[in-house]
Design an enzyme around this catalytic site. Structure first.
Site, PDB file in Angstrom:
ATOM      1  N   GLU A  46       0.857  -1.200   0.000  1.00  0.00           N
ATOM      2  CA  GLU A  46       0.000   0.000   0.000  1.00  0.00           C
ATOM      3  C   GLU A  46       0.890   1.247   0.000  1.00  0.00           C
ATOM      4  O   GLU A  46       1.930   1.257   0.664  1.00  0.00           O
ATOM      5  CB  GLU A  46      -0.841  -0.020   1.284  1.00  0.00           C
ATOM      6  CG  GLU A  46      -1.648   1.232   1.568  1.00  0.00           C
ATOM      7  CD  GLU A  46      -2.255   1.249   2.986  1.00  0.00           C
ATOM      8  OE1 GLU A  46      -1.615   0.755   3.946  1.00  0.00           O
ATOM      9  OE2 GLU A  46      -3.374   1.768   3.119  1.00  0.00           O
ATOM     10  N   ASN A 106      -7.040   6.166  -1.830  1.00  0.00           N
ATOM     11  CA  ASN A 106      -5.933   5.250  -1.528  1.00  0.00           C
ATOM     12  C   ASN A 106      -6.115   4.066  -2.480  1.00  0.00           C
ATOM     13  O   ASN A 106      -7.026   3.264  -2.317  1.00  0.00           O
ATOM     14  CB  ASN A 106      -6.021   4.825  -0.058  1.00  0.00           C
ATOM     15  CG  ASN A 106      -4.825   4.006   0.389  1.00  0.00           C
ATOM     16  OD1 ASN A 106      -4.091   3.468  -0.424  1.00  0.00           O
ATOM     17  ND2 ASN A 106      -4.649   3.905   1.692  1.00  0.00           N
ATOM     18  N   LYS A 123      -9.382   1.947  -1.939  1.00  0.00           N
ATOM     19  CA  LYS A 123      -9.602   1.395  -0.590  1.00  0.00           C
ATOM     20  C   LYS A 123     -10.964   1.796  -0.024  1.00  0.00           C
ATOM     21  O   LYS A 123     -11.287   2.996   0.036  1.00  0.00           O
ATOM     22  CB  LYS A 123      -8.480   1.881   0.328  1.00  0.00           C
ATOM     23  CG  LYS A 123      -8.490   1.299   1.734  1.00  0.00           C
ATOM     24  CD  LYS A 123      -7.233   1.757   2.472  1.00  0.00           C
ATOM     25  CE  LYS A 123      -7.101   1.200   3.872  1.00  0.00           C
ATOM     26  NZ  LYS A 123      -5.816   1.622   4.501  1.00  0.00           N
ATOM     27  N   GLU A 142      -6.227   8.703   7.752  1.00  0.00           N
ATOM     28  CA  GLU A 142      -6.743   8.287   6.424  1.00  0.00           C
ATOM     29  C   GLU A 142      -8.111   8.885   6.148  1.00  0.00           C
ATOM     30  O   GLU A 142      -8.443   9.214   5.013  1.00  0.00           O
ATOM     31  CB  GLU A 142      -6.799   6.762   6.327  1.00  0.00           C
ATOM     32  CG  GLU A 142      -5.436   6.151   6.156  1.00  0.00           C
ATOM     33  CD  GLU A 142      -5.507   4.722   5.668  1.00  0.00           C
ATOM     34  OE1 GLU A 142      -6.045   4.479   4.590  1.00  0.00           O
ATOM     35  OE2 GLU A 142      -5.011   3.847   6.403  1.00  0.00           O
ATOM     36  N   CYS A 168      -4.846  -3.015   2.812  1.00  0.00           N
ATOM     37  CA  CYS A 168      -4.559  -2.924   4.249  1.00  0.00           C
ATOM     38  C   CYS A 168      -5.755  -3.229   5.136  1.00  0.00           C
ATOM     39  O   CYS A 168      -6.118  -4.375   5.310  1.00  0.00           O
ATOM     40  CB  CYS A 168      -3.940  -1.572   4.583  1.00  0.00           C
ATOM     41  SG  CYS A 168      -3.164  -1.620   6.219  1.00  0.00           S
ATOM     42  N   ASN A 193       0.287  -1.041   5.470  1.00  0.00           N
ATOM     43  CA  ASN A 193       1.190  -0.285   6.351  1.00  0.00           C
ATOM     44  C   ASN A 193       0.553  -0.382   7.723  1.00  0.00           C
ATOM     45  O   ASN A 193      -0.422   0.329   8.010  1.00  0.00           O
ATOM     46  CB  ASN A 193       1.233   1.201   5.991  1.00  0.00           C
ATOM     47  CG  ASN A 193       2.017   1.526   4.738  1.00  0.00           C
ATOM     48  OD1 ASN A 193       3.143   2.006   4.795  1.00  0.00           O
ATOM     49  ND2 ASN A 193       1.408   1.291   3.587  1.00  0.00           N
TER      50      ASN A 193
HETATM   51  N1  CDV Z   1      -3.046   1.377   6.646  1.00  0.00           N
HETATM   52  C1  CDV Z   1      -3.984   0.750   7.398  1.00  0.00           C
HETATM   53  O1  CDV Z   1      -5.112   0.558   6.950  1.00  0.00           O
HETATM   54  N2  CDV Z   1      -3.599   0.374   8.645  1.00  0.00           N
HETATM   55  C2  CDV Z   1      -4.509  -0.240   9.579  1.00  0.00           C
HETATM   56  C3  CDV Z   1      -4.143   0.118  10.988  1.00  0.00           C
HETATM   57  C4  CDV Z   1      -4.390   1.543  11.261  1.00  0.00           C
HETATM   58  C5  CDV Z   1      -4.922  -0.713  11.986  1.00  0.00           C
HETATM   59  C6  CDV Z   1      -4.523  -1.752   9.442  1.00  0.00           C
HETATM   60  O2  CDV Z   1      -5.624  -2.330   9.457  1.00  0.00           O
HETATM   61  O3  CDV Z   1      -3.474  -2.381   9.403  1.00  0.00           O
END
Ligand code: CDV
Length: 308
Positions: A46, A106, A123, A142, A168, A193
């Site tokens: 990501e 994203n 996303k 975000e 993510c 991330n």
């Molecule tokens: N980049 C993300 O979406 N990170 C989230 C954190 C904030 C919990 C994740 O689900 O990994």
């Protein structure tokens, strides 16, 4: 057998002052290694081109927009497209997308072995918050910098299979995989991330956080009889640690490859897309076994409503 020689290109940390060009050089080095190891599809994390900027609070829109890409490919990423095409290698990576209409997403893309972008995903599940939060050890903004994705969870028939993407936090939601599962997905590609520390629960250990990562990805793979590859951006970015643990999971829910560092690291596995057939025609034969008359709540409400 329908083989995909899959490479997950975990990226180590990217500091705030690192340029796209510097990062792309690292991505190219991983692509060269993937080629040497026989890969024909490479997946990056990501927001692969920059530091994880949503941890920084910004009010000036011009300052925000400098983290976004206005077109893809662009001058900085063109070398990735060219080298992947010369290698006959498909690829997927995430970036912050600024559309001509001024919308911010994203985003991740899937590029086929001829260097054509065949799919785009934005996303859907945006974690964090929109305003500066004094209670948190660090920010996760975000919801400030991105709109929720407006493309749903499409899949694409390409590279002799059915491919989908998510990003993510999406990986923690069963709906993500099931919507793609209902379109026959055979490989889900995602980048992440994820901070090593939970800003709202600092006592939670790293092992527990990595367990949740594996649990989510393994469950999504098994319950939808699909390959899943999850690729981290890892290591300490300007003092903020992100965990690694990039992994490839087979359609039985078993981890077949896993990163061991928090640096640039390649994981590879030869994936047979036909390995999805057994699960899709037996325990998870959706057409025979799903009971949609009982699933209405999933699409009619968001929050949980316990009985009075
Ligand atoms: N980049 C993300 O979406 N990170 C989230 C954190 C904030 C919990 C994740 O689900 O990994």
């Amino acid at each position: 057998m329908r083989m995909v020689n899959l490479a997950g290109a975990q990226l180590g940390p990217i500091q705030k002052d690192e340029s796209r060009e510097q990062v792309v050089r690292r991505m190219l080095a991983l692509m060269d290694e993937a080629k040497a190891k026989g890969a024909d599809l490479i997946v990056y994390p990501e927001l692969a081109l920059t530091t994880f900027f949503p941890r920084w609070y910004m009010e000036d829109q011009a300052e925000v927009d400098r983290w976004f890409e206005r077109e893809m490919p662009n001058a900085a990423t063109q070398p990735l497209f060219e080298r992947a095409r010369s290698y006959g290698m498909g690829m997927s990576f995430g970036y912050a997308e600024l559309t001509p209409e001024g919308r911010h997403f994203n985003t991740s893309i899937i590029v086929d072995r001829d260097g054509q972008i065949v799919g785009k995903y934005r996303k859907v599940h945006l974690p964090g918050h929109a305003e500066y939060d004094t209670e948190r050890a660090f920010q996760h903004l975000e919801k400030r910098y991105f709109e929720p994705g407006d493309l749903g969870f499409p899949v694409w028939r390409t590279m002799e299979g059915v491919f989908g993407m998510c990003i993510c936090n999406d990986r923690r939601w069963p709906e993500t995989y099931r919507v793609m599962g209902l379109q026959g997905v055979e490989m889900v590609m995602l980048g992440y991330n994820t901070p090593s520390v939970n800003s709202q629960k600092p006592e939670e250990g790293l092992e527990q956080r990595m367990f949740h990562n594996r649990l989510s990805v393994q469950a999504g793979a098994y319950q939808n009889a699909t390959w899943v590859i999850a690729v981290a951006k890892a290591g300490v970015e300007d003092g903020h640690p992100l965990f690694g643990g990039s992994l490839i999971v087979d359609p039985d829910g078993t981890i077949v490859a896993e990163a061991t560092t928090e640096a640039d690291e390649l994981i590879v596995h030869a994936c047979d897309l036909d390995a999805t057939v057994f699960g899709k025609t037996t325990i998870f034969d959706f057409k025979r076994h799903r009971r949609i008359e009982h699933y209405g709540l999933i699409c009619s409400q968001t929050g949980a409503v316990p009985p009075a």
